[in-house]
Design an enzyme around this catalytic site. Structure first.
Site, mmCIF file in Angstrom:
data_model
loop_
_atom_site.group_PDB
_atom_site.id
_atom_site.type_symbol
_atom_site.label_atom_id
_atom_site.label_comp_id
_atom_site.label_asym_id
_atom_site.label_seq_id
_atom_site.Cartn_x
_atom_site.Cartn_y
_atom_site.Cartn_z
ATOM 1 N N HIS A 51 4.761 -6.544 2.286
ATOM 2 C CA HIS A 51 5.498 -6.352 1.042
ATOM 3 C C HIS A 51 6.278 -5.044 1.159
ATOM 4 O O HIS A 51 6.062 -4.268 2.093
ATOM 5 C CB HIS A 51 4.568 -6.351 -0.184
ATOM 6 C CG HIS A 51 3.544 -5.278 -0.206
ATOM 7 N ND1 HIS A 51 2.199 -5.507 0.005
ATOM 8 C CD2 HIS A 51 3.656 -3.945 -0.386
ATOM 9 C CE1 HIS A 51 1.538 -4.361 -0.074
ATOM 10 N NE2 HIS A 51 2.396 -3.391 -0.303
HETATM 11 P P1 TYD Z 1 -2.098 -5.329 -3.285
HETATM 12 O O1 TYD Z 1 -1.373 -4.029 -3.265
HETATM 13 O O2 TYD Z 1 -1.399 -6.490 -3.957
HETATM 14 O O3 TYD Z 1 -2.500 -5.684 -1.810
HETATM 15 P P2 TYD Z 1 -1.892 -6.762 -0.820
HETATM 16 O O4 TYD Z 1 -0.406 -6.807 -1.015
HETATM 17 O O5 TYD Z 1 -2.262 -6.266 0.544
HETATM 18 O O6 TYD Z 1 -2.564 -8.040 -1.186
HETATM 19 O O7 TYD Z 1 -3.481 -5.097 -4.018
HETATM 20 C C1 TYD Z 1 -4.505 -6.061 -4.029
HETATM 21 C C2 TYD Z 1 -5.099 -6.143 -5.431
HETATM 22 O O8 TYD Z 1 -5.539 -4.874 -5.873
HETATM 23 C C3 TYD Z 1 -4.145 -6.675 -6.488
HETATM 24 O O9 TYD Z 1 -4.841 -7.626 -7.254
HETATM 25 C C4 TYD Z 1 -3.834 -5.506 -7.362
HETATM 26 C C5 TYD Z 1 -4.982 -4.546 -7.143
HETATM 27 N N1 TYD Z 1 -4.514 -3.146 -7.134
HETATM 28 C C6 TYD Z 1 -4.693 -2.370 -8.264
HETATM 29 O O10 TYD Z 1 -5.258 -2.807 -9.276
HETATM 30 N N2 TYD Z 1 -4.270 -1.065 -8.239
HETATM 31 C C7 TYD Z 1 -3.648 -0.530 -7.164
HETATM 32 O O11 TYD Z 1 -3.274 0.670 -7.176
HETATM 33 C C8 TYD Z 1 -3.452 -1.354 -6.004
HETATM 34 C C9 TYD Z 1 -2.773 -0.817 -4.787
HETATM 35 C C10 TYD Z 1 -3.902 -2.649 -6.036
#
Ligand code: TYD
Length: 135
Positions: A51
């Site tokens: 992403h």
């Molecule tokens: P995400 O950044 O979407 O990871 P990836 O793209 O690798 O799957 O994060 C995974 C999950 O964690 C998503 O459900 C959102 C949550 N999250 C938070 O609640 N706060 C944050 O600061 C981050 C980075 C993720």
């Protein structure tokens, strides 16, 4: 020149009791720090899909173990690979940098320092959309 992903060498205060490194806003990173999160307890063979963030910058540090970050910049859409394995080095990721993480070692611990609070609207998860927006 457009900002680009690069390794930043952090201060390392060497001490027989254990070394110490530090990150402060506008010192080691060119942004104000608003958030820290970390990825831990990573099962073998897993990877994180790619992403990019529209406006947020990040710094990633391998607090323990190692992993590889594959980036694609908005500037020229060039792919680069950065293997992080030292707690005194960070990978700076400016806004509009596509990134995925792979090759996690056993006990890898990924610290991420961000310029913004968590906001799902910041994410670009479609590589084709990223390429369009990068033009
Ligand atoms: P995400 O950044 O979407 O990871 P990836 O793209 O690798 O799957 O994060 C995974 C999950 O964690 C998503 O459900 C959102 C949550 N999250 C938070 O609640 N706060 C944050 O600061 C981050 C980075 C993720």
């Amino acid at each position: 020149m457009t900002d680009q992903a690069r390794i930043i060498t952090l201060p390392k205060i060497c001490d027989p009791r254990g070394n110490l490194s530090v990150i402060e806003s506008y010192a080691q990173v060119p942004f104000e720090i608003k958030r820290a999160y970390w990825i831990h307890d990573i099962p073998g063979g897993k990877y994180r899909n790619g992403h990019a963030f529209r406006t947020q910058s990040e710094l990633m540090v391998a607090l323990s173990g190692s992993f590889t970050v594959v980036t694609c910049s908005a500037n020229g859409l060039a792919e680069e690979r950065f293997t992080l394995s030292q707690a005194s080095c960070g990978l700076y990721l400016p806004p509009m940098t596509w990134r995925s993480i792979e090759d996690f070692s056993t006990n890898a611990l990924v610290l991420v320092i961000s310029s913004g609070e968590y906001n799902p609207l910041e994410y670009i998860r479609d590589f084709n959309l990223f390429k369009q927006l990068a033009k």
